[in-house]
Design a protein around this motif. Structure first.
Motif, mmCIF file in Angstrom:
data_model
loop_
_atom_site.group_PDB
_atom_site.id
_atom_site.type_symbol
_atom_site.label_atom_id
_atom_site.label_comp_id
_atom_site.label_asym_id
_atom_site.label_seq_id
_atom_site.Cartn_x
_atom_site.Cartn_y
_atom_site.Cartn_z
ATOM 1 N N VAL A 1 0.843 -1.190 0.000
ATOM 2 C CA VAL A 1 0.000 0.000 0.000
ATOM 3 C C VAL A 1 0.882 1.244 0.000
ATOM 4 N N GLU A 2 0.466 2.257 -0.745
ATOM 5 C CA GLU A 2 1.138 3.559 -0.735
ATOM 6 C C GLU A 2 0.137 4.638 -0.311
ATOM 7 N N ALA A 3 0.594 5.526 0.564
ATOM 8 C CA ALA A 3 -0.236 6.651 1.001
ATOM 9 C C ALA A 3 0.682 7.796 1.421
ATOM 10 N N MET B 1 -0.120 2.556 7.081
ATOM 11 C CA MET B 1 -0.202 1.361 7.917
ATOM 12 C C MET B 1 -1.641 0.937 8.148
ATOM 13 N N ASP B 2 -2.542 1.910 8.307
ATOM 14 C CA ASP B 2 -3.952 1.558 8.515
ATOM 15 C C ASP B 2 -4.528 0.815 7.317
ATOM 16 N N GLU B 3 -4.216 1.302 6.102
ATOM 17 C CA GLU B 3 -4.729 0.635 4.903
ATOM 18 C C GLU B 3 -4.122 -0.759 4.744
ATOM 19 N N THR C 1 7.027 -10.651 6.556
ATOM 20 C CA THR C 1 7.618 -9.320 6.576
ATOM 21 C C THR C 1 6.560 -8.250 6.794
ATOM 22 N N ILE C 2 6.821 -7.355 7.738
ATOM 23 C CA ILE C 2 5.995 -6.163 7.934
ATOM 24 C C ILE C 2 6.937 -4.965 7.837
ATOM 25 N N ARG C 3 6.714 -4.126 6.838
ATOM 26 C CA ARG C 3 7.680 -3.057 6.580
ATOM 27 C C ARG C 3 6.971 -1.748 6.219
ATOM 28 N N LEU C 4 7.492 -0.644 6.752
ATOM 29 C CA LEU C 4 7.023 0.699 6.410
ATOM 30 C C LEU C 4 8.242 1.511 5.979
ATOM 31 N N THR C 5 8.231 2.012 4.752
ATOM 32 C CA THR C 5 9.377 2.757 4.227
ATOM 33 C C THR C 5 8.910 4.057 3.582
ATOM 34 N N THR D 1 4.299 -2.800 3.405
ATOM 35 C CA THR D 1 4.136 -4.165 2.888
ATOM 36 C C THR D 1 3.930 -5.117 4.057
ATOM 37 N N ASN D 2 3.110 -6.108 3.839
ATOM 38 C CA ASN D 2 2.816 -7.104 4.864
ATOM 39 C C ASN D 2 2.622 -8.437 4.157
ATOM 40 N N THR D 3 3.466 -9.419 4.457
ATOM 41 C CA THR D 3 3.368 -10.718 3.793
ATOM 42 C C THR D 3 2.820 -11.775 4.743
ATOM 43 N N ILE D 4 2.199 -12.782 4.144
ATOM 44 C CA ILE D 4 1.567 -13.884 4.875
ATOM 45 C C ILE D 4 1.940 -15.198 4.196
#
Length: 246
Positions: free
Chosen positions: A54-56, A63-65, A91-95, A117-120
């Motif tokens: 997600v990009e915002a 992060m909310d989206e 992976t949980i990442r905010l850049t 990004t958030n992977t499962i």
């Protein structure tokens, strides 16, 4: 019943010589043989790795989206019968995303937004439902697919069958060579377990990560999946005593 196809391969090394000693101190005549066993079966489960990107403009909105989409994907997996214990976050990442300077390069002093990004990783134990589950997760909000790995739920029994085939092949070859040399095959002096394929490596689809548009859209058909077969190998080295040497 799961189809089981077993093939046997063999590699051998023949050594006739004093490789061991008898109780009275005299040298034993031995033969050293290596056998390989191969077992091929269709997989009955798959592990898929997917996620959201997600990009915002702000950290919180990004992060909310991403969190909302991830929660929807997790709920969708549960609705498709994937057990909670078979789902794991990765992976949980905010850049930050940076703007450009007048020369067209990256301007690290100008943050224009953020990417989350958030992977499962999910184990799908119904092999016939893999394509349907993948399509459903895209409709639920997943826009990254990183790969699929096919596997076996009862891996130990297949490994043991490969080991049995390796031993049987080594014994067959030992008897064959002893007979051809005019000798009699005696008892087993030594057994050495060789390599056996690692289940973590087979069936992996090693494709680059695929990213899709961020807007949600549910596919109209299940993703086509071809499981193929999984092959497990085992090797064994056995030393037999020989008698009747001319």
């Amino acid at each position: 019943m799961r189809r089981l196809m077993i093939a046997t391969l063999a590699t051998l090394s023949l050594l006739v010589g004093p490789a061991a000693w008898a109780d009275d101190g005299s040298p034993l005549r031995t033969i050293d043989i290596s056998g390989q066993g191969e077992v091929s079966v269709p997989p009955d489960m798959a592990t898929v790795t997917l996620g959201v990107r997600v990009e915002a403009e702000t950290e919180a909105a990004t992060m909310d989206e991403a969190s909302a989409r991830t929660a929807a994907v997790l709920d969708g997996l549960a609705a498709k019968g994937v057990a909670e214990a078979d789902v794991q976050s990765g992976t949980i990442r905010l850049t930050p995303r940076y703007g450009q300077n007048i020369l067209g390069g990256t301007d690290y002093s100008n943050i224009v937004g953020f990417t989350a990004t958030n992977t499962i990783t999910a184990k799908i134990r119904d092999i016939n439902a893999v394509g349907e589950v993948l399509s459903a997760t895209v409709g639920d909000g997943a826009n990254m697919v990183q790969g699929i790995r096919f596997g076996l739920q009862d891996e130990d029994s297949v490994r043991d069958e490969a080991r049995r085939r390796a031993v049987a092949e080594a014994m067959r070859l030992a008897a064959l060579y002893a007979d051809a040399a005019g000798m009699e095959l005696g008892s087993v002096v030594r057994i050495t377990d060789g390599s056996i394929s690692d289940g973590s490596n087979y069936g992996m689809v090693a494709e680059p990560m695929m990213e899709m548009a961020s807007s949600r859209s549910a596919p109209q058909m299940a993703v086509p999946v071809a499981p193929g077969e999984i092959t497990i190998y085992s090797s064994i080295s056995m030393v037999f005593e020989l008698s009747g040497v001319n």
